[in-house]
Design a protein around this motif. Sequence first.
Motif, mmCIF file in Angstrom:
data_model
loop_
_atom_site.group_PDB
_atom_site.id
_atom_site.type_symbol
_atom_site.label_atom_id
_atom_site.label_comp_id
_atom_site.label_asym_id
_atom_site.label_seq_id
_atom_site.Cartn_x
_atom_site.Cartn_y
_atom_site.Cartn_z
ATOM 1 N N MET A 165 -20.459 26.521 -42.597
ATOM 2 C CA MET A 165 -21.834 26.979 -42.769
ATOM 3 C C MET A 165 -22.484 27.295 -41.427
ATOM 4 N N ALA A 166 -22.086 26.571 -40.374
ATOM 5 C CA ALA A 166 -22.620 26.870 -39.042
ATOM 6 C C ALA A 166 -22.187 28.249 -38.569
ATOM 7 N N ASP A 167 -21.116 28.767 -39.133
ATOM 8 C CA ASP A 167 -20.611 30.085 -38.766
ATOM 9 C C ASP A 167 -21.255 31.201 -39.578
ATOM 10 N N ILE A 168 -22.089 30.847 -40.553
ATOM 11 C CA ILE A 168 -22.800 31.850 -41.350
ATOM 12 C C ILE A 168 -24.076 32.223 -40.612
ATOM 13 N N PRO A 169 -24.222 33.468 -40.185
ATOM 14 C CA PRO A 169 -25.412 33.839 -39.404
ATOM 15 C C PRO A 169 -26.640 34.035 -40.281
ATOM 16 N N ILE A 170 -27.772 34.005 -39.669
ATOM 17 C CA ILE A 170 -29.087 34.413 -40.187
ATOM 18 C C ILE A 170 -29.669 33.380 -41.156
ATOM 19 N N VAL A 171 -28.970 33.051 -42.235
ATOM 20 C CA VAL A 171 -29.567 32.201 -43.266
ATOM 21 C C VAL A 171 -29.494 30.731 -42.875
ATOM 22 N N ASP A 172 -30.513 29.960 -43.289
ATOM 23 C CA ASP A 172 -30.433 28.512 -43.225
ATOM 24 C C ASP A 172 -29.590 28.027 -44.393
ATOM 25 N N THR A 173 -28.893 26.923 -44.199
ATOM 26 C CA THR A 173 -28.001 26.415 -45.231
ATOM 27 C C THR A 173 -28.287 24.937 -45.495
ATOM 28 N N ALA A 174 -27.807 24.462 -46.628
ATOM 29 C CA ALA A 174 -27.871 23.051 -46.983
ATOM 30 C C ALA A 174 -26.717 22.759 -47.920
ATOM 31 N N GLY A 175 -26.351 21.496 -48.030
ATOM 32 C CA GLY A 175 -25.274 21.098 -48.924
ATOM 33 C C GLY A 175 -25.720 19.987 -49.851
ATOM 34 N N LEU A 176 -25.066 19.905 -51.010
ATOM 35 C CA LEU A 176 -25.256 18.798 -51.940
ATOM 36 C C LEU A 176 -23.959 17.993 -51.965
ATOM 37 N N ALA A 177 -24.051 16.709 -51.675
ATOM 38 C CA ALA A 177 -22.871 15.846 -51.602
ATOM 39 C C ALA A 177 -22.428 15.421 -52.995
ATOM 40 N N ILE A 178 -21.112 15.486 -53.233
ATOM 41 C CA ILE A 178 -20.550 15.136 -54.539
ATOM 42 C C ILE A 178 -20.267 13.637 -54.609
ATOM 43 N N LEU A 179 -20.801 12.982 -55.615
ATOM 44 C CA LEU A 179 -20.409 11.625 -55.987
ATOM 45 C C LEU A 179 -20.247 11.575 -57.502
ATOM 46 N N GLY A 180 -19.506 10.592 -57.976
ATOM 47 C CA GLY A 180 -19.353 10.430 -59.424
ATOM 48 C C GLY A 180 -17.937 10.180 -59.861
ATOM 49 N N SER A 181 -16.955 10.514 -59.004
ATOM 50 C CA SER A 181 -15.549 10.251 -59.321
ATOM 51 C C SER A 181 -14.820 9.581 -58.167
ATOM 52 N N ASP A 182 -15.549 9.235 -57.110
ATOM 53 C CA ASP A 182 -14.876 8.612 -55.968
ATOM 54 C C ASP A 182 -14.621 7.130 -56.231
ATOM 55 N N ASP A 183 -13.543 6.633 -55.674
ATOM 56 C CA ASP A 183 -13.077 5.275 -55.950
ATOM 57 C C ASP A 183 -14.070 4.216 -55.484
ATOM 58 N N PHE A 184 -14.729 4.433 -54.348
ATOM 59 C CA PHE A 184 -15.652 3.416 -53.846
ATOM 60 C C PHE A 184 -16.816 3.224 -54.810
ATOM 61 N N LEU A 185 -17.423 4.314 -55.271
ATOM 62 C CA LEU A 185 -18.539 4.212 -56.211
ATOM 63 C C LEU A 185 -18.087 3.577 -57.519
ATOM 64 N N LEU A 186 -16.988 4.063 -58.079
ATOM 65 C CA LEU A 186 -16.526 3.515 -59.358
ATOM 66 C C LEU A 186 -16.134 2.055 -59.210
ATOM 67 N N GLY A 187 -15.637 1.676 -58.032
ATOM 68 C CA GLY A 187 -15.348 0.265 -57.780
ATOM 69 C C GLY A 187 -16.612 -0.572 -57.777
ATOM 70 N N LEU A 188 -17.698 -0.030 -57.204
ATOM 71 C CA LEU A 188 -18.973 -0.737 -57.251
ATOM 72 C C LEU A 188 -19.421 -0.951 -58.698
ATOM 73 N N LEU A 189 -19.308 0.091 -59.517
ATOM 74 C CA LEU A 189 -19.753 -0.013 -60.902
ATOM 75 C C LEU A 189 -18.855 -0.943 -61.709
ATOM 76 N N ARG A 190 -17.557 -0.893 -61.459
ATOM 77 C CA ARG A 190 -16.638 -1.802 -62.151
ATOM 78 C C ARG A 190 -16.951 -3.248 -61.781
ATOM 79 N N GLY A 191 -17.335 -3.481 -60.517
ATOM 80 C CA GLY A 191 -17.666 -4.826 -60.061
ATOM 81 C C GLY A 191 -19.080 -5.253 -60.389
ATOM 82 N N LYS A 192 -19.762 -4.463 -61.208
ATOM 83 C CA LYS A 192 -21.117 -4.781 -61.652
ATOM 84 C C LYS A 192 -22.102 -4.868 -60.481
#
Length: 572
Positions: A154-181
Motif C-alpha cells: 500500500m505504501a507503493d500505491i501513489p496519490i491515495v491514502d490507504t487503510a487496512g482492516l485486520a482479519i480475526l475470527g479463525s486464528d488459533d490464539f483467539l479461538l484458544g482464548l474462547l475455548r479457555g473461557k
Amino acid sequence: MLTKLSGASVYDPVQGWAGEIRDLYFRDGRVAADPGPDAAIDEVHDLSGHILMAGAIDIHSHIAGGNVNTARVLLPEQHRNSMARWLNPPGLTPSMGFAPSGPALRSPLAPAGLGRTAEWSSADIGHRYARMGYTTVVEPAVLPANALDAHLQMADIPIVDTAGLAILGSDDFLLGLLRGKAGQAQVNDYVAWTLRATRCLGLKVINAGGAAAFKWNVRQFDLDDVVPYYGVSSRQILQTLQRAVCELGIPHPVHVHCNNLGVPGNVETAVATMEAAQGLPMHLAHVQFYGYGKEGAKGFSSGAARLMEAFHRHPNITMDVGQVLFGQTVTVSGDVIAQYDRHGDASPGKWAVWEAECDGAGGVVPYRYRERSFVNTLQWAVGLEIFLLAEDPWRLFFTTDHPNGAPFTAYPELIRLLMDADYRASVMARLDQEALALTLLPHLRREFSLHDVAVMTRAAAARLLGLEDRGHLCPGAIADVAVYRPQADRRAMFADAAWVWKGGRLVVREGAVVDRPAGSALTIEPCYDRRIERDVKAYFDRFYSLSLDHFTVGGVAFEREDAERFRSIRAA
C-alpha cells in the motif's frame, strides 16, 4: 499558498449543498474558510459549469496483501499487456521519471474508459483511482501475519491514502482464548493489540471460524455451527469480536463477511446475522453475494426484497453491495470454504487455495461474468435491486468488492446504471430473461441523483470509517477535491475527472495524472492491558518460526522515508 476554486456546482451532503454554485478555498493542504474580498489569492481555477465534490472514498477494495499478489502471479496474462501503458500515464513528463503513452488496451466487453485488467501493479492502482476522483481506499482483509507485506504494497500505491482492516475470527490464539473461557476483557485486549501491531483501522471477520473449521475437513459452515476442537460457534466468535470493537470505541463497526457466501437461500444467513448483532453496530460486506433465494425452477432466485426488508428493520446495520458487472475478473477471498467450493468454476481453469497453521486461509479463483448466464444475470440484478430498494443512502455503500464482483474501474459503469433507468433497461434487454423474471429489477425505475452518489461515496463512507477530516468540504478538512465535467453519459463523466486535488496538490488534469504524491496510511491505536503482549509473545515463541518483533508493523521497515506515512485517528 491560498487557492480558490470558483464557480462550480458543489455537492457536499455534510453541509447540505446539493448543486449550489459556490467558491472553495484551501491553504496548506486543508479547506479554508472564505478569506473575504480583500484576501490575496495565489491561484484561481475557474470551474464554471463543472461539478465539484470531496474526494471519493472506497471502503472495501482488495488492493494489497497475499491473495492479491497470488492473483497477479496466477494470472499474468490479465495484466501484462496493459501494464507498461498504465505505468506511464499521459501527462507525466520524462523529468518525473515517466514517459507519455497512449490509451490503455480495453476488453471488447468493457465499457469505454474501463481497463481490461482485473489485477494491476501498485502504481497503476493509485493512478486509476485518482483519475476517477478517489483519494482514500480501504483494503478490507489484512491477515495479521501478512500485515507488513500488505502495508509495504500500500505504501507503493501513489496519490491515495490507504487503510487496512485486520482479519480475526479463525486464528488459533483467539479461538484458544474462547475455548479457555477467556473473559471479554482479555479478548478486547487481544483485538486492540492486533490493531496496533498491524497498524489497521478496523476489524474484519470472514465467515467466523470457517477457515479453522476447513482445516478439520468441514466444507459447509453456518452461523450456529461449531468449530471442531475449539467448541465455539461462528455466532459466538462474531458476537465476541463485535462487542470488542464496540467496547474499545473503534469508530468502524466490525466488518463482516457472513457465512454461506454465494449459496442459494443464503439471504436467511444475512438476516440471521443482522439479528445476531443484538442492536449493536455491524457492517455487512458485499451483501449482493448474500441476496439469494431458492425459488424458481433452478432453485436460485433473488432474495433482495427479503434482505432489504430486514435491513430497514435494523438501523444498527450498514452494508456495502459488492455489485457484479460483466466481464473477466478474479475472485480473491479469505473464505477458503467458498473459494474451494467454487474452484471448479474457474475461468480460465486454474486456481489456488491455501491454509496456514496458526492463522487463516484463502483462495484465488479467476472468473468471467457472462451476460447470457442465468446465474450471472441474477447476481447483476440482485446488486442493483439492493441499491434501488435502499431507503437510506447513508447506510449503504458503493462497492464491487474489487476484484470479486468487478474491477473498481467499473464504478463509472455502475454509476450510470443507477442514475439512468433507460440505460439500465437497454442492458437488461440483452441479458437472461428467465433470471430477470425472478427479480424486481424490471419494475424499478428509480434513478440516483448526484447527491446520492456524493453521500454513498464521500460523506457516509467517511462517517462509517470514523474519518472526520475527509468526505466533506468543511473548513479544516483535507483538501481532497474531485471536479467532473457534466455529461449525459454518467459513465463517461465519472471515468475521467477533469481535475483532482489531493491534499491541495493538483494530481489529475483533464483525465491525466500529472503528479503522484505519496499517500498516508490511516490507523487506530486503541488502549489495552499490556499483559496481553506477554501472552502473545509466549504463544509466538512456542508456535512460530519468527519472533513477535518480525510480526508487528513498523520499526526498521518504515523508519526512514516512510516515517510520516502512518496517521492515527482517535478511538471514541
